[in-house]
Design a protein around this motif. Structure first.
Motif, PDB file in Angstrom:
ATOM      1  N   ARG A   1      29.238  12.175  54.371  1.00  0.00           N
ATOM      2  CA  ARG A   1      30.046  11.809  53.221  1.00  0.00           C
ATOM      3  C   ARG A   1      31.445  12.403  53.323  1.00  0.00           C
ATOM      4  NH1 ARG A   1      26.702   8.704  52.667  1.00  0.00           N
ATOM      5  NH2 ARG A   1      25.560   8.011  50.821  1.00  0.00           N
ATOM      6  N   ARG A   2      32.386  11.709  52.738  1.00  0.00           N
ATOM      7  CA  ARG A   2      33.735  12.249  52.581  1.00  0.00           C
ATOM      8  C   ARG A   2      33.765  13.034  51.279  1.00  0.00           C
ATOM      9  NH1 ARG A   2      39.414   8.963  53.396  1.00  0.00           N
ATOM     10  NH2 ARG A   2      40.810  10.492  52.419  1.00  0.00           N
ATOM     11  N   ILE A   3      34.240  14.261  51.353  1.00  0.00           N
ATOM     12  CA  ILE A   3      34.278  15.103  50.164  1.00  0.00           C
ATOM     13  C   ILE A   3      35.681  15.673  49.979  1.00  0.00           C
ATOM     14  CG2 ILE A   3      31.840  15.721  50.388  1.00  0.00           C
ATOM     15  CD1 ILE A   3      32.728  18.465  51.407  1.00  0.00           C
ATOM     16  N   THR A   4      35.985  16.010  48.745  1.00  0.00           N
ATOM     17  CA  THR A   4      37.244  16.666  48.407  1.00  0.00           C
ATOM     18  C   THR A   4      36.940  18.108  48.030  1.00  0.00           C
ATOM     19  OG1 THR A   4      38.212  14.598  47.594  1.00  0.00           O
ATOM     20  CG2 THR A   4      39.251  16.660  46.895  1.00  0.00           C
ATOM     21  N   VAL A   5      37.532  19.041  48.747  1.00  0.00           N
ATOM     22  CA  VAL A   5      37.307  20.458  48.483  1.00  0.00           C
ATOM     23  C   VAL A   5      38.463  20.986  47.641  1.00  0.00           C
ATOM     24  CG1 VAL A   5      36.996  22.744  49.495  1.00  0.00           C
ATOM     25  CG2 VAL A   5      36.067  20.724  50.659  1.00  0.00           C
ATOM     26  N   PRO A   6      38.208  21.386  46.393  1.00  0.00           N
ATOM     27  CA  PRO A   6      39.264  21.953  45.550  1.00  0.00           C
ATOM     28  C   PRO A   6      39.455  23.438  45.835  1.00  0.00           C
ATOM     29  CG  PRO A   6      37.242  21.802  44.307  1.00  0.00           C
ATOM     30  CD  PRO A   6      36.937  21.248  45.676  1.00  0.00           C
ATOM     31  N   GLU A   7      40.474  24.014  45.247  1.00  0.00           N
ATOM     32  CA  GLU A   7      40.758  25.431  45.477  1.00  0.00           C
ATOM     33  C   GLU A   7      39.612  26.323  45.012  1.00  0.00           C
ATOM     34  OE1 GLU A   7      44.456  26.535  43.770  1.00  0.00           O
ATOM     35  OE2 GLU A   7      45.666  25.295  45.129  1.00  0.00           O
ATOM     36  N   GLY A   8      38.918  25.898  43.968  1.00  0.00           N
ATOM     37  CA  GLY A   8      37.839  26.722  43.435  1.00  0.00           C
ATOM     38  C   GLY A   8      36.539  26.623  44.192  1.00  0.00           C
ATOM     39  N   GLY A   9      36.468  25.750  45.196  1.00  0.00           N
ATOM     40  CA  GLY A   9      35.236  25.592  45.950  1.00  0.00           C
ATOM     41  C   GLY A   9      34.380  24.462  45.410  1.00  0.00           C
ATOM     42  N   LEU A  10      33.251  24.248  46.047  1.00  0.00           N
ATOM     43  CA  LEU A  10      32.434  23.079  45.735  1.00  0.00           C
ATOM     44  C   LEU A  10      30.962  23.388  45.978  1.00  0.00           C
ATOM     45  CD1 LEU A  10      32.923  20.016  45.022  1.00  0.00           C
ATOM     46  CD2 LEU A  10      32.832  19.593  47.480  1.00  0.00           C
ATOM     47  N   LYS A  11      30.117  22.942  45.056  1.00  0.00           N
ATOM     48  CA  LYS A  11      28.678  22.995  45.280  1.00  0.00           C
ATOM     49  C   LYS A  11      28.158  21.571  45.336  1.00  0.00           C
ATOM     50  CE  LYS A  11      24.284  24.879  43.686  1.00  0.00           C
ATOM     51  NZ  LYS A  11      23.584  25.687  42.648  1.00  0.00           N
ATOM     52  N   LEU A  12      27.510  21.222  46.446  1.00  0.00           N
ATOM     53  CA  LEU A  12      27.030  19.865  46.655  1.00  0.00           C
ATOM     54  C   LEU A  12      25.630  19.685  46.074  1.00  0.00           C
ATOM     55  CD1 LEU A  12      28.134  19.448  50.379  1.00  0.00           C
ATOM     56  CD2 LEU A  12      29.328  18.638  48.342  1.00  0.00           C
ATOM     57  N   PRO A  13      25.286  18.464  45.688  1.00  0.00           N
ATOM     58  CA  PRO A  13      23.914  18.199  45.238  1.00  0.00           C
ATOM     59  C   PRO A  13      22.932  18.314  46.399  1.00  0.00           C
ATOM     60  CG  PRO A  13      25.136  16.159  45.420  1.00  0.00           C
ATOM     61  CD  PRO A  13      26.129  17.260  45.634  1.00  0.00           C
ATOM     62  N   LEU A  14      21.656  18.392  46.080  1.00  0.00           N
ATOM     63  CA  LEU A  14      20.617  18.553  47.091  1.00  0.00           C
ATOM     64  C   LEU A  14      20.690  17.441  48.139  1.00  0.00           C
ATOM     65  CD1 LEU A  14      18.026  20.098  47.986  1.00  0.00           C
ATOM     66  CD2 LEU A  14      16.742  18.473  46.581  1.00  0.00           C
ATOM     67  N   ILE A  15      20.627  17.837  49.409  1.00  0.00           N
ATOM     68  CA  ILE A  15      20.642  16.889  50.520  1.00  0.00           C
ATOM     69  C   ILE A  15      19.221  16.773  51.062  1.00  0.00           C
ATOM     70  CG2 ILE A  15      21.570  16.371  52.805  1.00  0.00           C
ATOM     71  CD1 ILE A  15      23.990  18.111  52.084  1.00  0.00           C
TER      72      ILE A  15
ATOM     73  N   ALA B   1      40.879  34.523  46.612  1.00  0.00           N
ATOM     74  CA  ALA B   1      42.233  33.994  46.730  1.00  0.00           C
ATOM     75  C   ALA B   1      42.772  34.234  48.127  1.00  0.00           C
ATOM     76  CB  ALA B   1      43.132  34.663  45.693  1.00  0.00           C
ATOM     77  N   GLY B   2      43.391  33.178  48.687  1.00  0.00           N
ATOM     78  CA  GLY B   2      44.017  33.304  49.990  1.00  0.00           C
ATOM     79  C   GLY B   2      43.050  33.250  51.155  1.00  0.00           C
ATOM     80  N   ARG B   3      41.767  33.101  50.890  1.00  0.00           N
ATOM     81  CA  ARG B   3      40.791  33.095  51.976  1.00  0.00           C
ATOM     82  C   ARG B   3      40.085  31.757  52.096  1.00  0.00           C
ATOM     83  NH1 ARG B   3      37.116  38.302  51.244  1.00  0.00           N
ATOM     84  NH2 ARG B   3      36.211  37.412  53.133  1.00  0.00           N
ATOM     85  N   GLY B   4      40.536  30.758  51.374  1.00  0.00           N
ATOM     86  CA  GLY B   4      39.910  29.451  51.438  1.00  0.00           C
ATOM     87  C   GLY B   4      38.765  29.329  50.461  1.00  0.00           C
ATOM     88  N   ALA B   5      38.287  28.115  50.311  1.00  0.00           N
ATOM     89  CA  ALA B   5      37.218  27.830  49.359  1.00  0.00           C
ATOM     90  C   ALA B   5      35.857  27.885  50.040  1.00  0.00           C
ATOM     91  CB  ALA B   5      37.444  26.458  48.732  1.00  0.00           C
ATOM     92  N   SER B   6      34.827  27.816  49.223  1.00  0.00           N
ATOM     93  CA  SER B   6      33.452  27.834  49.712  1.00  0.00           C
ATOM     94  C   SER B   6      32.777  26.517  49.355  1.00  0.00           C
ATOM     95  CB  SER B   6      32.689  29.003  49.085  1.00  0.00           C
ATOM     96  OG  SER B   6      31.328  28.972  49.446  1.00  0.00           O
TER      97      SER B   6
ATOM     98  N   ALA C   1      32.244  28.836  54.388  1.00  0.00           N
ATOM     99  CA  ALA C   1      33.282  29.653  53.763  1.00  0.00           C
ATOM    100  C   ALA C   1      34.649  29.422  54.400  1.00  0.00           C
ATOM    101  CB  ALA C   1      32.904  31.127  53.862  1.00  0.00           C
ATOM    102  N   GLY C   2      35.688  29.823  53.665  1.00  0.00           N
ATOM    103  CA  GLY C   2      37.047  29.814  54.189  1.00  0.00           C
ATOM    104  C   GLY C   2      37.646  28.445  54.394  1.00  0.00           C
ATOM    105  N   VAL C   3      37.221  27.456  53.605  1.00  0.00           N
ATOM    106  CA  VAL C   3      37.680  26.077  53.792  1.00  0.00           C
ATOM    107  C   VAL C   3      38.971  25.839  53.003  1.00  0.00           C
ATOM    108  CG1 VAL C   3      37.064  23.647  53.596  1.00  0.00           C
ATOM    109  CG2 VAL C   3      35.273  25.358  54.002  1.00  0.00           C
TER     110      VAL C   3
END
Length: 239
Positions: free
Chosen positions: A192-206, A20-25, A166-168
């Protein structure tokens, strides 16, 4: 090319907890395909740079000056690839028992730190974004990459291909990717354009293909071919 991005959807995304308060991952994993590189063929996927650029042009982007280190050791630049935000500094410690001369002819960010002896280091600040190819004017086999990015939200993949930015702050971002053995058009296709939510995001394999990459020789800092090396691998003018 295996393009898992084509199935990119909300169902392919999973949330990751961020302090919390440190941004998403924003995390994920990269693989390299169709490679002629021996390390990549053994599933070493290190050295891919990924960074996030805010979509909103007036978005506040903090400047976080950092020092990165590109060691000169065993006649190699280590790590081979580093990333740094504009305004940061790269240090070039010489850990070999011989002289080195790191330089770059990158347009707009040229530098030549000259010959310097073992157990010393020289810093180079970077003021413009872009890819900086680093060489040694004494040893033709030495090369490195510094990716100077305009954002503090970036990471470089480890050997297993994993990354974690980190910290996004939550929001809309453009994902950018750089890999030295991938053609620019292939990398641009993966952006890609992505939306980063407060809980963070895991992307599919690139999946990044190296199809079409042709390695090229480089010249020394004077724009001349390297002379034939001595038995110890040192070139004329070196120590």
């Amino acid at each position: 090319m295996i393009l898992r991005w084509l199935i990119f959807s909300s169902l392919a995304l999973s949330m990751a907890q961020a302090p919390a308060g440190r941004g998403a991952s924003v995390g994920g994993q990269v693989e390299l395909t169709n490679s002629q590189d021996s390390a990549a063929r053994k599933h070493n996927y290190s050295g891919v740079v990924l960074w996030l650029q805010p979509v909103e042009r007036d978005a506040s982007v903090p400047v976080v000056p950092r020092h990165v280190e590109m060691r000169q050791q065993n006649k190699h630049f280590t790590p081979h690839v580093v990333a740094i935000q504009v305004g940061g500094t790269a240090d070039f410690p010489n850990l070999d028992p011989i002289y080195h001369n790191a330089f770059s002819k990158f347009s707009g960010q040229q530098f030549d730190i000259g010959l310097y002896p073992p157990e010393t280091s020289k810093p180079v600040p970077f003021h413009r974004p872009g890819i900086v190819q680093v060489f040694c004017s004494i040893h033709a086999t030495m090369s490195g990459i510094i990716d100077v990015v305009p954002t503090p939200w970036y990471d470089v993949t480890k050997a297993d291909g994993k990354f974690n930015i980190a910290g996004v702050p939550p929001g809309e971002y453009q994902l950018h990717i750089y890999h030295e053995r991938a053609l620019p058009a292939n990398l641009q296709f993966l952006e890609r354009r992505i939306t980063v939510p407060e809980g963070g995001l895991k992307l599919p394999l690139i999946s990044i293909t190296e199809t079409g990459f042709v390695p090229a020789d480089h010249l020394d800092k004077h724009g001349m071919p390297y002379p034939k090396p001595a038995a110890d691998g040192t070139y004329m003018g070196g120590h």
